[in-house]
Design a protein around this motif. Sequence first.
Motif, PDB file in Angstrom:
ATOM      1  N   LEU A  71       0.807  -0.988   0.184  1.00 20.78           N
ATOM      2  CA  LEU A  71      -0.070   0.099  -0.200  1.00 20.78           C
ATOM      3  C   LEU A  71       0.871   1.154   0.027  1.00 20.78           C
ATOM      4  N   VAL A  72       0.297   2.219  -0.757  1.00 20.37           N
ATOM      5  CA  VAL A  72       1.219   3.426  -0.748  1.00 20.37           C
ATOM      6  C   VAL A  72      -0.029   4.630  -0.284  1.00 20.37           C
ATOM      7  N   GLN A  73       0.172   5.071   1.183  1.00 22.45           N
ATOM      8  CA  GLN A  73      -0.580   5.726   1.755  1.00 22.45           C
ATOM      9  C   GLN A  73      -0.605   7.339   1.542  1.00 22.45           C
ATOM     10  N   SER A  74       0.493   7.860   0.553  1.00 21.81           N
ATOM     11  CA  SER A  74       0.626   9.112   0.553  1.00 21.81           C
ATOM     12  C   SER A  74       0.308   9.488  -0.996  1.00 21.81           C
ATOM     13  N   VAL A  75      -0.705   8.995  -1.602  1.00 29.95           N
ATOM     14  CA  VAL A  75      -1.112   9.471  -2.901  1.00 29.95           C
ATOM     15  C   VAL A  75      -1.623  10.751  -3.069  1.00 29.95           C
ATOM     16  N   ASP A  76      -1.049  12.060  -3.432  1.00 27.96           N
ATOM     17  CA  ASP A  76      -1.634  13.318  -3.371  1.00 27.96           C
ATOM     18  C   ASP A  76      -1.518  14.233  -4.650  1.00 27.96           C
ATOM     19  N   ARG A  77      -1.281  13.440  -5.952  1.00 22.48           N
ATOM     20  CA  ARG A  77      -1.250  14.215  -7.023  1.00 22.48           C
ATOM     21  C   ARG A  77      -1.286  13.384  -8.293  1.00 22.48           C
ATOM     22  N   PRO A  78      -1.886  13.790  -9.419  1.00 26.09           N
ATOM     23  CA  PRO A  78      -2.173  13.098 -10.603  1.00 26.09           C
ATOM     24  C   PRO A  78      -0.911  12.470 -11.027  1.00 26.09           C
ATOM     25  N   LYS A  79       0.054  13.280 -11.109  1.00 27.42           N
ATOM     26  CA  LYS A  79       1.563  12.760 -11.747  1.00 27.42           C
ATOM     27  C   LYS A  79       1.998  11.358 -10.874  1.00 27.42           C
ATOM     28  N   LEU A  80       1.605  11.279  -9.746  1.00 29.05           N
ATOM     29  CA  LEU A  80       2.121  10.196  -8.853  1.00 29.05           C
ATOM     30  C   LEU A  80       1.033   9.119  -9.167  1.00 29.05           C
ATOM     31  N   VAL A  81      -0.255   9.262  -9.450  1.00 27.32           N
ATOM     32  CA  VAL A  81      -1.042   8.133  -9.801  1.00 27.32           C
ATOM     33  C   VAL A  81      -0.785   7.500 -11.153  1.00 27.32           C
ATOM     34  N   SER A  82      -0.123   8.454 -12.029  1.00 24.80           N
ATOM     35  CA  SER A  82       0.161   7.568 -13.421  1.00 24.80           C
ATOM     36  C   SER A  82       1.505   7.121 -12.985  1.00 24.80           C
ATOM     37  N   ALA A  83       2.507   7.522 -12.535  1.00 24.45           N
ATOM     38  CA  ALA A  83       3.789   6.699 -12.204  1.00 24.45           C
ATOM     39  C   ALA A  83       3.302   5.403 -11.460  1.00 24.45           C
ATOM     40  N   LEU A  84       2.519   5.659 -10.374  1.00 25.76           N
ATOM     41  CA  LEU A  84       2.421   4.221  -9.648  1.00 25.76           C
ATOM     42  C   LEU A  84       1.653   3.263 -10.582  1.00 25.76           C
ATOM     43  N   SER A  85       0.807   3.531 -11.366  1.00 28.82           N
ATOM     44  CA  SER A  85       0.026   2.679 -12.249  1.00 28.82           C
ATOM     45  C   SER A  85       0.824   1.887 -13.251  1.00 28.82           C
ATOM     46  N   ALA A  86       1.927   3.025 -13.860  1.00 32.15           N
ATOM     47  CA  ALA A  86       2.676   2.274 -14.845  1.00 32.15           C
ATOM     48  C   ALA A  86       3.650   1.274 -14.480  1.00 32.15           C
ATOM     49  N   ALA A  87       4.081   1.646 -13.043  1.00 26.11           N
ATOM     50  CA  ALA A  87       4.977   0.702 -12.401  1.00 26.11           C
ATOM     51  C   ALA A  87       4.394  -0.521 -11.999  1.00 26.11           C
ATOM     52  N   ALA A  88       3.289  -0.262 -11.326  1.00 26.90           N
ATOM     53  CA  ALA A  88       2.380  -1.509 -10.914  1.00 26.90           C
ATOM     54  C   ALA A  88       2.148  -2.589 -12.126  1.00 26.90           C
ATOM     55  N   VAL A  89       1.868  -1.989 -13.217  1.00 27.37           N
ATOM     56  CA  VAL A  89       1.368  -2.782 -14.327  1.00 27.37           C
ATOM     57  C   VAL A  89       2.730  -3.514 -14.888  1.00 27.37           C
ATOM     58  N   ALA A  90       3.738  -2.757 -14.907  1.00 25.09           N
ATOM     59  CA  ALA A  90       5.106  -3.433 -15.271  1.00 25.09           C
ATOM     60  C   ALA A  90       5.524  -4.490 -14.498  1.00 25.09           C
ATOM     61  N   ALA A  91       5.232  -4.228 -13.096  1.00 26.08           N
ATOM     62  CA  ALA A  91       5.613  -5.365 -12.150  1.00 26.08           C
ATOM     63  C   ALA A  91       4.680  -6.382 -11.904  1.00 26.08           C
ATOM     64  N   GLU A  92       3.184  -6.251 -12.559  1.00 30.47           N
ATOM     65  CA  GLU A  92       2.479  -7.257 -12.727  1.00 30.47           C
ATOM     66  C   GLU A  92       2.014  -7.574 -11.051  1.00 30.47           C
ATOM     67  N   ARG A  93       1.627  -6.303 -10.341  1.00 33.19           N
ATOM     68  CA  ARG A  93       1.157  -6.361  -9.199  1.00 33.19           C
ATOM     69  C   ARG A  93       0.001  -5.218  -8.951  1.00 33.19           C
ATOM     70  N   GLU A  94      -0.745  -5.507  -8.139  1.00 34.79           N
ATOM     71  CA  GLU A  94      -1.776  -4.578  -7.514  1.00 34.79           C
ATOM     72  C   GLU A  94      -1.496  -3.765  -6.417  1.00 34.79           C
ATOM     73  N   VAL A  95      -1.415  -2.779  -6.422  1.00 35.24           N
ATOM     74  CA  VAL A  95      -0.887  -1.639  -5.205  1.00 35.24           C
ATOM     75  C   VAL A  95      -2.083  -0.981  -4.654  1.00 35.24           C
ATOM     76  N   GLY A  96      -2.466  -1.161  -3.275  1.00 31.85           N
ATOM     77  CA  GLY A  96      -3.376  -0.572  -2.882  1.00 31.85           C
ATOM     78  C   GLY A  96      -3.015   1.146  -2.642  1.00 31.85           C
ATOM     79  N   CYS A  97      -3.797   1.930  -2.828  1.00 35.80           N
ATOM     80  CA  CYS A  97      -3.643   3.543  -2.455  1.00 35.80           C
ATOM     81  C   CYS A  97      -4.483   4.201  -1.589  1.00 35.80           C
ATOM     82  N   LEU A  98      -3.938   4.856  -0.866  1.00 34.25           N
ATOM     83  CA  LEU A  98      -4.632   5.924  -0.163  1.00 34.25           C
ATOM     84  C   LEU A  98      -4.489   7.333  -0.536  1.00 34.25           C
ATOM     85  N   VAL A  99      -5.644   7.930  -0.464  1.00 37.51           N
ATOM     86  CA  VAL A  99      -5.283   9.640  -0.834  1.00 37.51           C
ATOM     87  C   VAL A  99      -5.016  10.380   0.439  1.00 37.51           C
ATOM     88  N   GLN A 100      -3.991  10.759   0.184  1.00 35.06           N
ATOM     89  CA  GLN A 100      -3.450  11.626   1.623  1.00 35.06           C
ATOM     90  C   GLN A 100      -4.072  13.064   1.484  1.00 35.06           C
TER      91      GLN A 100
END
Length: 239
Positions: free
Chosen positions: A100-129
């Motif tokens: 889980l990433v609990q410190s999601v606070d901007r669209p650019k970070l969402v995009s980067a997390l999504s790309a990395a999660a897809v590349a790693a074939e993982r699902e990452v939980g996110c909390l909006v800070q």
Amino acid sequence: MTDRKAELARNLAKVEERIATACAAAGRKREEVTLIVVTKTYPASDVRILSELGVRDVAENRDQDAAPKARECADLPLTWHFVGQLQTNKVRSVVGYAGLVQSVDRPKLVSALSAAAVAAEREVGCLVQVALDAEVGGRGARAGVAPDGIEELARLVDEAPGLRLDGLMTVAPLTGPYAGRQQAAFEQLMEFSTHLRAAHPAANMVSAGMSADLEQAVAAGATHVRVGSAVLGVRPRLG
């Protein structure tokens, strides 16, 4: 039992008693609140001891410290939470170990997390800070999105491949209308959570409260508390 294990066991028992007492006072069941132990600045050996003592959730706020620690403890049944300000150039590394990433606070970070999660074939939980000290459209002194930005950021997370919208997180603000009013701050976060769950029913995690104010967080309805020094002791100075 080593001296350190005995110390951590005593501290954990005290924190457990505080959470149980707070739950009872709030009319809540103890199992409604998950303890996350914040292990920043402490060695992997402490994480290993905590696991032996039954801890299942640990948190870090700096990737350069967390990544090697997570690798060293990869054999343990732990969920790693990333709770610090996250730069996009660290996202790929963080996605490698954080559930889980609990410190999601901007669209650019969402995009980067999504790309990395897809590349790693993982699902990452996110909390909006959420930053309760932020002006409309701004960010808080301790990071986080202003309350008016919650809905849009939550939508972006919910629609992003590889990510799962789990809920909201806040840090009690040091400035603004909620400074020194932790319970009021946490109650406001719960109101935001209620609105969020109307559109995203599964996003029911509310991470709030630390060593000094976990009771107020439990009273407000937090589902997760992040406790560091009350378990591990006063942190060594960095530098």
